[in-house]
Motif scaffolding. Structure first.
Motif, PDB file in Angstrom:
ATOM      1  N   GLY A  18       9.879  -2.622 -12.745  1.00 31.10           N
ATOM      2  CA  GLY A  18       9.187  -3.645 -12.097  1.00 31.10           C
ATOM      3  C   GLY A  18       7.612  -3.419 -11.878  1.00 31.10           C
ATOM      4  O   GLY A  18       6.722  -4.350 -11.831  1.00 31.10           O
ATOM      5  N   LEU A  19       7.248  -2.114 -11.716  1.00 31.68           N
ATOM      6  CA  LEU A  19       5.679  -1.757 -11.458  1.00 31.68           C
ATOM      7  C   LEU A  19       4.878  -2.431 -12.556  1.00 31.68           C
ATOM      8  O   LEU A  19       3.665  -2.738 -12.406  1.00 31.68           O
ATOM      9  N   VAL A  22       4.139  -6.208 -12.273  1.00 32.81           N
ATOM     10  CA  VAL A  22       3.276  -6.524 -11.152  1.00 32.81           C
ATOM     11  C   VAL A  22       2.024  -6.158 -11.622  1.00 32.81           C
ATOM     12  O   VAL A  22       0.942  -6.776 -11.439  1.00 32.81           O
ATOM     13  N   HIS A 168       5.198   0.760  -4.065  1.00 29.62           N
ATOM     14  CA  HIS A 168       6.297  -0.006  -4.853  1.00 29.62           C
ATOM     15  C   HIS A 168       7.477   0.622  -4.805  1.00 29.62           C
ATOM     16  O   HIS A 168       8.646   0.149  -4.971  1.00 29.62           O
ATOM     17  N   ASN A 169       7.811   1.874  -4.347  1.00 23.87           N
ATOM     18  CA  ASN A 169       8.981   2.648  -4.167  1.00 23.87           C
ATOM     19  C   ASN A 169       8.665   4.062  -3.305  1.00 23.87           C
ATOM     20  O   ASN A 169       8.248   4.822  -3.867  1.00 23.87           O
ATOM     21  N   VAL A 218       5.229  -3.890  -0.978  1.00 17.30           N
ATOM     22  CA  VAL A 218       5.597  -5.274  -1.593  1.00 17.30           C
ATOM     23  C   VAL A 218       6.405  -6.138  -1.011  1.00 17.30           C
ATOM     24  O   VAL A 218       6.688  -7.193  -1.710  1.00 17.30           O
ATOM     25  N   ASN A 251       5.541  -9.644  -3.596  1.00 16.45           N
ATOM     26  CA  ASN A 251       5.102  -9.859  -4.893  1.00 16.45           C
ATOM     27  C   ASN A 251       5.302 -11.195  -5.409  1.00 16.45           C
ATOM     28  O   ASN A 251       6.343 -11.781  -4.993  1.00 16.45           O
ATOM     29  N   ARG A 305      18.026  -1.365 -13.956  1.00 19.77           N
ATOM     30  CA  ARG A 305      18.328   0.026 -14.534  1.00 19.77           C
ATOM     31  C   ARG A 305      19.566   0.526 -13.629  1.00 19.77           C
ATOM     32  O   ARG A 305      20.262   0.139 -12.529  1.00 19.77           O
ATOM     33  N   GLN A 310      19.520   3.388  -5.829  1.00 26.64           N
ATOM     34  CA  GLN A 310      18.934   2.087  -5.209  1.00 26.64           C
ATOM     35  C   GLN A 310      19.666   0.723  -5.600  1.00 26.64           C
ATOM     36  O   GLN A 310      19.853  -0.030  -4.703  1.00 26.64           O
ATOM     37  N   GLU A 382      15.482  -2.554  -1.546  1.00 30.28           N
ATOM     38  CA  GLU A 382      14.715  -3.004  -2.611  1.00 30.28           C
ATOM     39  C   GLU A 382      13.467  -3.410  -2.039  1.00 30.28           C
ATOM     40  O   GLU A 382      13.209  -4.210  -1.265  1.00 30.28           O
ATOM     41  N   PRO A 383      12.025  -2.310  -2.264  1.00 30.11           N
ATOM     42  CA  PRO A 383      10.966  -2.772  -1.911  1.00 30.11           C
ATOM     43  C   PRO A 383      10.518  -4.393  -2.022  1.00 30.11           C
ATOM     44  O   PRO A 383      10.019  -4.948  -1.044  1.00 30.11           O
ATOM     45  N   CYS A 384      10.851  -4.758  -3.315  1.00 35.91           N
ATOM     46  CA  CYS A 384      10.397  -6.111  -3.475  1.00 35.91           C
ATOM     47  C   CYS A 384      11.764  -6.834  -4.473  1.00 35.91           C
ATOM     48  O   CYS A 384      12.499  -7.691  -3.864  1.00 35.91           O
ATOM     49  N   GLY A 385      11.709  -6.334  -5.581  1.00 36.50           N
ATOM     50  CA  GLY A 385      12.877  -6.841  -6.243  1.00 36.50           C
ATOM     51  C   GLY A 385      12.208  -8.335  -7.183  1.00 36.50           C
ATOM     52  O   GLY A 385      11.638  -9.218  -6.516  1.00 36.50           O
TER      53      GLY A 385
END
Ligand code: GLC
Length: 475
Positions: A18-19, A22, A168-169, A218, A251, A305, A310, A382-385
């Motif tokens: 995901g990084l 973004v 992001h994580n 995020v 995000n 993933r 996570q 989940e920081p953002c997802g």
């Protein structure tokens, strides 16, 4: 305003997760708003891009040698955003031994480019925006260190830029033995070392927390979780000392790249107006393609993933026993840890209603986003997802756990389904609720689909929050 966006991956050039999405879509959105944004990225051997040309070179002292680094310039595919690619044998690969040291080296190169080479960058930048542990050393190296008397302070051109670090994580800290400070050639007292069973170590992410002018993450909920120490990493002391907080900015997604009205991977396209009639064709075609019976039970999708810590795959595997095979179907797509891959391969053999595809195929992912009825995102954290937002854009209701960015983007019973405790019984109960609604209240299910599709997850909206933080920083 000029922003140098420093990252370890960018979609379209080199993507791992995901990084990368973004790191593509945020700079593009900033550029649309008139920000002069450039991206700094290692020139991995796998990056194939044209045209690209060499714009300069840097001499970097690293590990008691003088290393020559070539800087190449290209533009982000599909945009005009300039990308500075750092070429050096140490940066040929992303993975491999000494990964933390190598990103430390990259951070030193970025700092050096910024501090000593206005010529290459075309003048100073106002903000250096770093991302995750890979680039979290940049604030220290770029001269925040002047606070503690870093001796090169007098020789640098300017310490003009303010630094912002986005997490992001938090799970990945970038831990290295303390010898990294010698290799980088910076005084050890600048670093915050701690004891491990293998000796003293530093964490690159910690140095980011200590030295960046501002730290963001995020989503607002993940920011609160981090500040509360929910994810096993204590950061509150650092931020109490700093006298500020981690700011949470949800995000966005690139709504041009993710658009069911234009997506060429789909057998038919649709909008919120036509979803009720057209989406079922996409579902049928998907069932056919992955060899699931073309029955009208709710189809759940999972794209991501296969990672044990996570993404909540253990919950999904556990939930399967608690559900009746004939009441639903499930298609999973993604690669990852061999143990999980084997477990899901075996599950799919035992259950005719489950298909697992062990590859990463972007076009198939798009068909799953569009063709499923419900997207599973039962992450432990989940920081953002991004999955849940893409699903909503495609009229697929996300079923998520109440954590991080999932909590901030999905409303239970309105735009999706939300469950609380990280327990398979809680997931089973929520999946049964969703199945029940699909079967008994199709009208309400359709209303939720349309409401989900009308949510605005574009960067147009979210980018304003970054702009206001940038402005605050340079004021
Ligand atoms: C990481 C996080 C994910 C987030 C992405 C982009 O992959 O795990 O939650 O959406 O970064 O910020």
């Amino acid at each position: 305003m000029k922003v140098l966006f420093v990252t370890s991956e960018v979609a379209g050039l080199y993507k791992r997760g995901g990084l990368a999405d973004v790191s593509y879509s945020l700079p593009v959105a900033l550029a649309k708003r008139g920000v002069k944004v450039g991206i700094a990225l290692p020139y991995y051997e796998k990056i194939k891009v044209h045209p690209v040309h060499c714009v300069g070179q840097l001499a970097i002292d690293y590990d008691r040698r003088r290393e020559l680094m070539f800087i190449f310039k290209t533009t982000l595919p599909g945009s005009k955003v300039p990308v500075y690619l750092f070429r050096h044998p140490l940066l040929n690969e992303y993975d491999g031994p000494d990964i933390v040291e190598r990103f430390g080296f990259f951070a030193k190169a970025v700092a050096q480019l910024y501090l000593y080479s206005d010529a290459i960058l075309g003048g100073p930048y106002d903000i250096i925006h770093c991302n995750d542990w890979h680039t979290a050393l940049v604030p220290l190296l770029v001269g925040e260190s002047s606070k503690v008397g870093y001796r090169e302070r007098e020789t640098i051109q300017s310490k003009h830029a303010k630094t912002l670090l986005t997490i992001h994580n938090l799970l990945y800290q970038g831990e290295a033995g303390v010898s990294i400070t010698l290799k980088l050639g910076f005084p050890k007292p600048l670093f915050h070392t701690f004891m491990t069973p293998l000796g003293r170590a530093v964490r690159l992410l910690t140095e980011g927390f200590e030295y960046a002018d501002m730290v963001t993450t995020v989503s607002p909920t993940y920011a609160t979780e981090i500040m509360n120490g929910d994810h096993g990493v204590r950061v509150r002391d650092i931020f109490d000392r700093r006298g500020d907080m981690i700011a949470g900015i949800l995000n966005g997604i690139d709504t041009d790249l993710w658009n069911p009205e234009t997506d060429t991977a789909l057998p038919v396209t649709y909008s919120a107006r036509t979803v009720a009639v057209r989406k079922k064709h996409v579902k049928q075609q998907l069932q056919k393609a992955v060899r699931l019976p073309e029955s009208d039970v709710p189809l759940f999708g999972f794209v991501g993933r296969f990672e044990a810590r996570q993404k909540g795959l253990d919950l999904i595997a556990g939930a399967i026993d608690g559900l009746s095979d004939t009441s639903y179907q499930l298609v999973l797509l993604g690669t990852g840890q061999p143990k999980l891959v084997a477990a899901f391969t075996a599950l799919a053999e035992r259950h005719k209603n489950i298909v697992y595809i062990n590859t990463f195929d972007e076009r198939l992912a798009r068909r799953i986003y569009a063709g499923s009825d419900i997207m599973l995102v039962p992450s432990k954290f989940e920081p953002c997802g991004l999955t849940q937002m893409i699903a909503m854009r495609y009229g697929t209701l996300p079923l998520v756990r109440n954590t991080g960015g999932l909590a901030d983007s999905v409303t239970d019973g309105k735009t999706g389904f939300v469950f609380g405790p990280y327990k398979k019984s809680a997931l089973v109960a929520k999946m049964n609720d969703a199945i029940g609604l699909y079967v008994s209240s199709p009208g309400k299910f359709r209303e939720m689909i349309v409401r989900a599709m009308k949510q605005d997850f574009s960067w147009d909206h979210q980018v304003k929050a970054y702009l206001s933080h940038y402005k605050k920083l340079i004021r």
